[in-house]
Scaffold this motif. Structure first.
Motif, short mmCIF file in Angstrom:
data_model
loop_
_atom_site.label_atom_id
_atom_site.label_comp_id
_atom_site.label_asym_id
_atom_site.label_seq_id
_atom_site.Cartn_x
_atom_site.Cartn_y
_atom_site.Cartn_z
N TRP A 190 43.81 36.98 32.78
CA TRP A 190 43.79 37.30 34.21
C TRP A 190 42.42 36.97 34.81
CZ3 TRP A 190 47.97 39.32 37.01
CH2 TRP A 190 47.70 39.67 38.33
N GLU A 191 41.35 37.33 34.10
CA GLU A 191 40.00 37.04 34.59
C GLU A 191 39.77 35.53 34.67
OE1 GLU A 191 37.80 38.98 35.85
OE2 GLU A 191 38.79 40.89 35.41
N ALA A 192 40.24 34.80 33.67
CA ALA A 192 40.07 33.34 33.68
C ALA A 192 40.83 32.72 34.84
CB ALA A 192 40.53 32.76 32.35
N ASN A 193 42.05 33.19 35.10
CA ASN A 193 42.84 32.67 36.20
C ASN A 193 42.23 33.06 37.55
OD1 ASN A 193 45.41 31.37 37.18
ND2 ASN A 193 45.68 33.42 38.06
N ARG A 194 41.66 34.25 37.61
CA ARG A 194 41.01 34.71 38.85
C ARG A 194 39.86 33.79 39.22
NH1 ARG A 194 36.74 38.64 39.19
NH2 ARG A 194 36.55 39.55 41.29
N LEU A 195 39.10 33.33 38.23
CA LEU A 195 37.99 32.41 38.51
C LEU A 195 38.50 31.06 39.01
CD1 LEU A 195 35.76 33.34 35.47
CD2 LEU A 195 35.20 33.73 37.88
N ILE A 196 39.66 30.62 38.50
CA ILE A 196 40.30 29.42 39.05
C ILE A 196 40.67 29.64 40.50
CG2 ILE A 196 42.33 27.92 38.91
CD1 ILE A 196 40.66 27.28 36.60
N ALA A 197 41.30 30.79 40.79
CA ALA A 197 41.75 31.09 42.15
C ALA A 197 40.58 31.20 43.12
CB ALA A 197 42.56 32.39 42.15
N GLN A 198 39.42 31.67 42.63
CA GLN A 198 38.23 31.79 43.48
C GLN A 198 37.52 30.45 43.68
OE1 GLN A 198 35.88 34.79 41.51
NE2 GLN A 198 36.93 36.48 42.53
N GLY A 199 37.93 29.43 42.96
CA GLY A 199 37.26 28.14 43.09
C GLY A 199 35.93 28.07 42.37
N LYS A 200 35.71 28.97 41.39
CA LYS A 200 34.48 28.94 40.60
C LYS A 200 34.64 28.12 39.32
CE LYS A 200 32.74 33.31 42.41
NZ LYS A 200 32.39 34.72 42.12
#
Length: 446
Positions: free
Chosen positions: A374-384
């Motif tokens: 979830w954290e890894a996907n969240r960073l994708i979603a944030q554009g980081k």
């Protein structure tokens, strides 16, 4: 399937519209066949051709169980586990399915004479089984590949330690290289809406794996200022490890095989690069029976020339046999070697004096738990963190896509269109996409 695709494509279908769709009795899927497991007998690994073993079949839709979901798959991607499945190495995956079948009545659904493969997807939820409350029909999602029962106590501190932990689409059936996939509902995560279907599908397995292996406390526990040696730094796993190192304030030392790949990691912001084709390291003798410690010394010297005399804090290891002895040697006293995959061979050899006398640690890392994913996907979603998609194939061309990965003819990740009729679809956040378009397209055409 056309009604499902129409509902997704209009963008106006409601949850009720998706819930009322009639699901087909069968669907297209990429499979390997149980009666073909010996088809490559006598051939070397490189001679085995996934185009001969991967089939596009019409398969029956399974019964949906508690805690599960059907997802209309718009796009998927190729991972090494699909290559291994297709060449029946190191073992046939039908053994995994047979063991799953013996575990429970629900497990029996997976024990079939064919195996639907694929461990990535982006798409839309079509239906959920009893007990699912977080996800509804019509939700736009991606999936991580951890399939777990969580009935034993072992996995409740880290689900990767559950005795029933499996990799979906590799150790389970009904994977993502298909028009419909069946997943555990706790595999689902929100689709990053600034990405196309194929871009959103591609990070999954490798992004989550890199996060756990390098960032998580279950892996390298990387901190700011760490010197991180990344093998294959522009590849599927390494491309994400390089991004995490840069994003987290570490100093990546990027090992690549040619200048074109060096340009990719430079474009990410990496400055310390070792080009293997220029250095021509020979860690093993010609017959592969013994290693050459002088070459380990040469690698260490090259690293210190880049870091200002400092050794490596963390090695991001995934080639395995070819590089592992060198990785152990060049790590600083008290440093960490994190290992997964072993794409060049599983039987690692290293000089244990350099491990035990220097208090180094080898940490095994395998995919990621739900929180890490979830954290890894969240960073994708944030554009980081950004996808590393270089090329996309149609579902009917999956065999060729797998051959590209098998022979290392690819760069980054190779995507596969499933229900999506063409590339470029599925974006809802055009403003965020415009902010990151160069990074999103960094690997394209390479």
């Amino acid at each position: 399937m056309q009604n499902i695709l129409d509902a997704i494509s209009t963008g106006a279908a409601t949850q009720e519209d998706f819930a009322s769709l009639t699901l087909p009795e069968s669907y297209r899927a990429v499979t390997v066949h149980k009666d073909e497991v010996d088809m490559f007998e006598g051939l070397t690994s490189k001679e085995k051709d996934p185009r001969k073993s991967l089939h596009v079949d019409e398969v029956a839709l399974p019964e949906l169980g508690p805690g599960e979901a059907f997802v209309a798959v718009m796009a998927s991607a190729i991972n090494y586990n699909t290559v291994w499945t297709s060449i029946f190495e190191p073992v046939s995956t039908f053994g995994f399915l047979e063991r799953y079948g013996r575990e429970s009545d629900l497990g029996k659904r997976h024990d079939l004479p064919y195996h639907v493969v694929g461990s990535d997807l982006s798409g839309v939820v079509l239906a959920t089984g009893p007990g699912v409350t977080k996800w509804k029909p019509g939700d736009r999602v991606v999936a991580h590949c951890l399939s777990v029962e969580l009935e034993a106590p072992d996995g409740h501190n880290d689900t990767m330690l559950d005795p029933s932990q499996r990799i979906w689409g590799f150790e389970t059936n009904f994977g993502g290289l298909a028009d419909i996939a069946m997943v555990k509902a706790n595999q689902l995560m929100p689709k990053p809406e600034h990405l196309t279907w194929e871009e959103a599908a591609s990070p999954g397995l490798v992004n989550c794996t890199a996060y756990r292996q390098l960032v998580s406390a279950n892996g390298g526990n990387m901190k700011q200022g760490d010197n991180v040696l990344i093998w294959g730094a522009s590849g599927g796993l390494g491309g994400f490890a390089t991004q995490y190192a840069l994003n987290g304030g570490a100093n990546p030392v990027c090992v690549v095989s040619n200048e074109e790949k060096a340009k990719i990691v430079r474009s990410m912001g990496a400055e310390m690069i070792i080009n293997r084709s220029e250095m021509d390291f020979r860690f093993w003798n010609e017959d592969g029976t013994s290693q050459n410690p002088k070459e380990w010394l040469r690698l260490g010297k090259a690293i210190r020339e880049l870091t200002g005399g400092e050794d490596i804090d963390i090695v991001f290891e995934h080639p395995g046999r070819e590089t592992f002895g060198a990785s152990v040697f060049v790590t600083r006293k008290g440093g960490t070697i994190t290992t997964c995959a072993s794409t060049s061979g599983y039987m690692h050899e290293y000089d244990n004096r350099y491990l035990w006398m220097n208090l180094k640690r080898i940490i095994s890392s395998h995919f990621a738990n739900y929180r890490e994913s979830w954290e890894a996907n969240r960073l994708i979603a944030q554009g980081k963190i950004h996808p590393t998609l270089s090329r996309t194939y149609r579902l009917e061309e999956t065999g060729q896509a797998a051959l590209d990965v098998h022979h290392n003819l690819h760069q980054g990740k190779v995507g596969v269109l499933c229900l999506s009729p063409e590339e470029g679809l599925g974006v809802l956040d055009e403003e965020k996409r415009a902010q990151h378009i160069d990074a999103i397209n960094r690997f394209r055409g390479v």
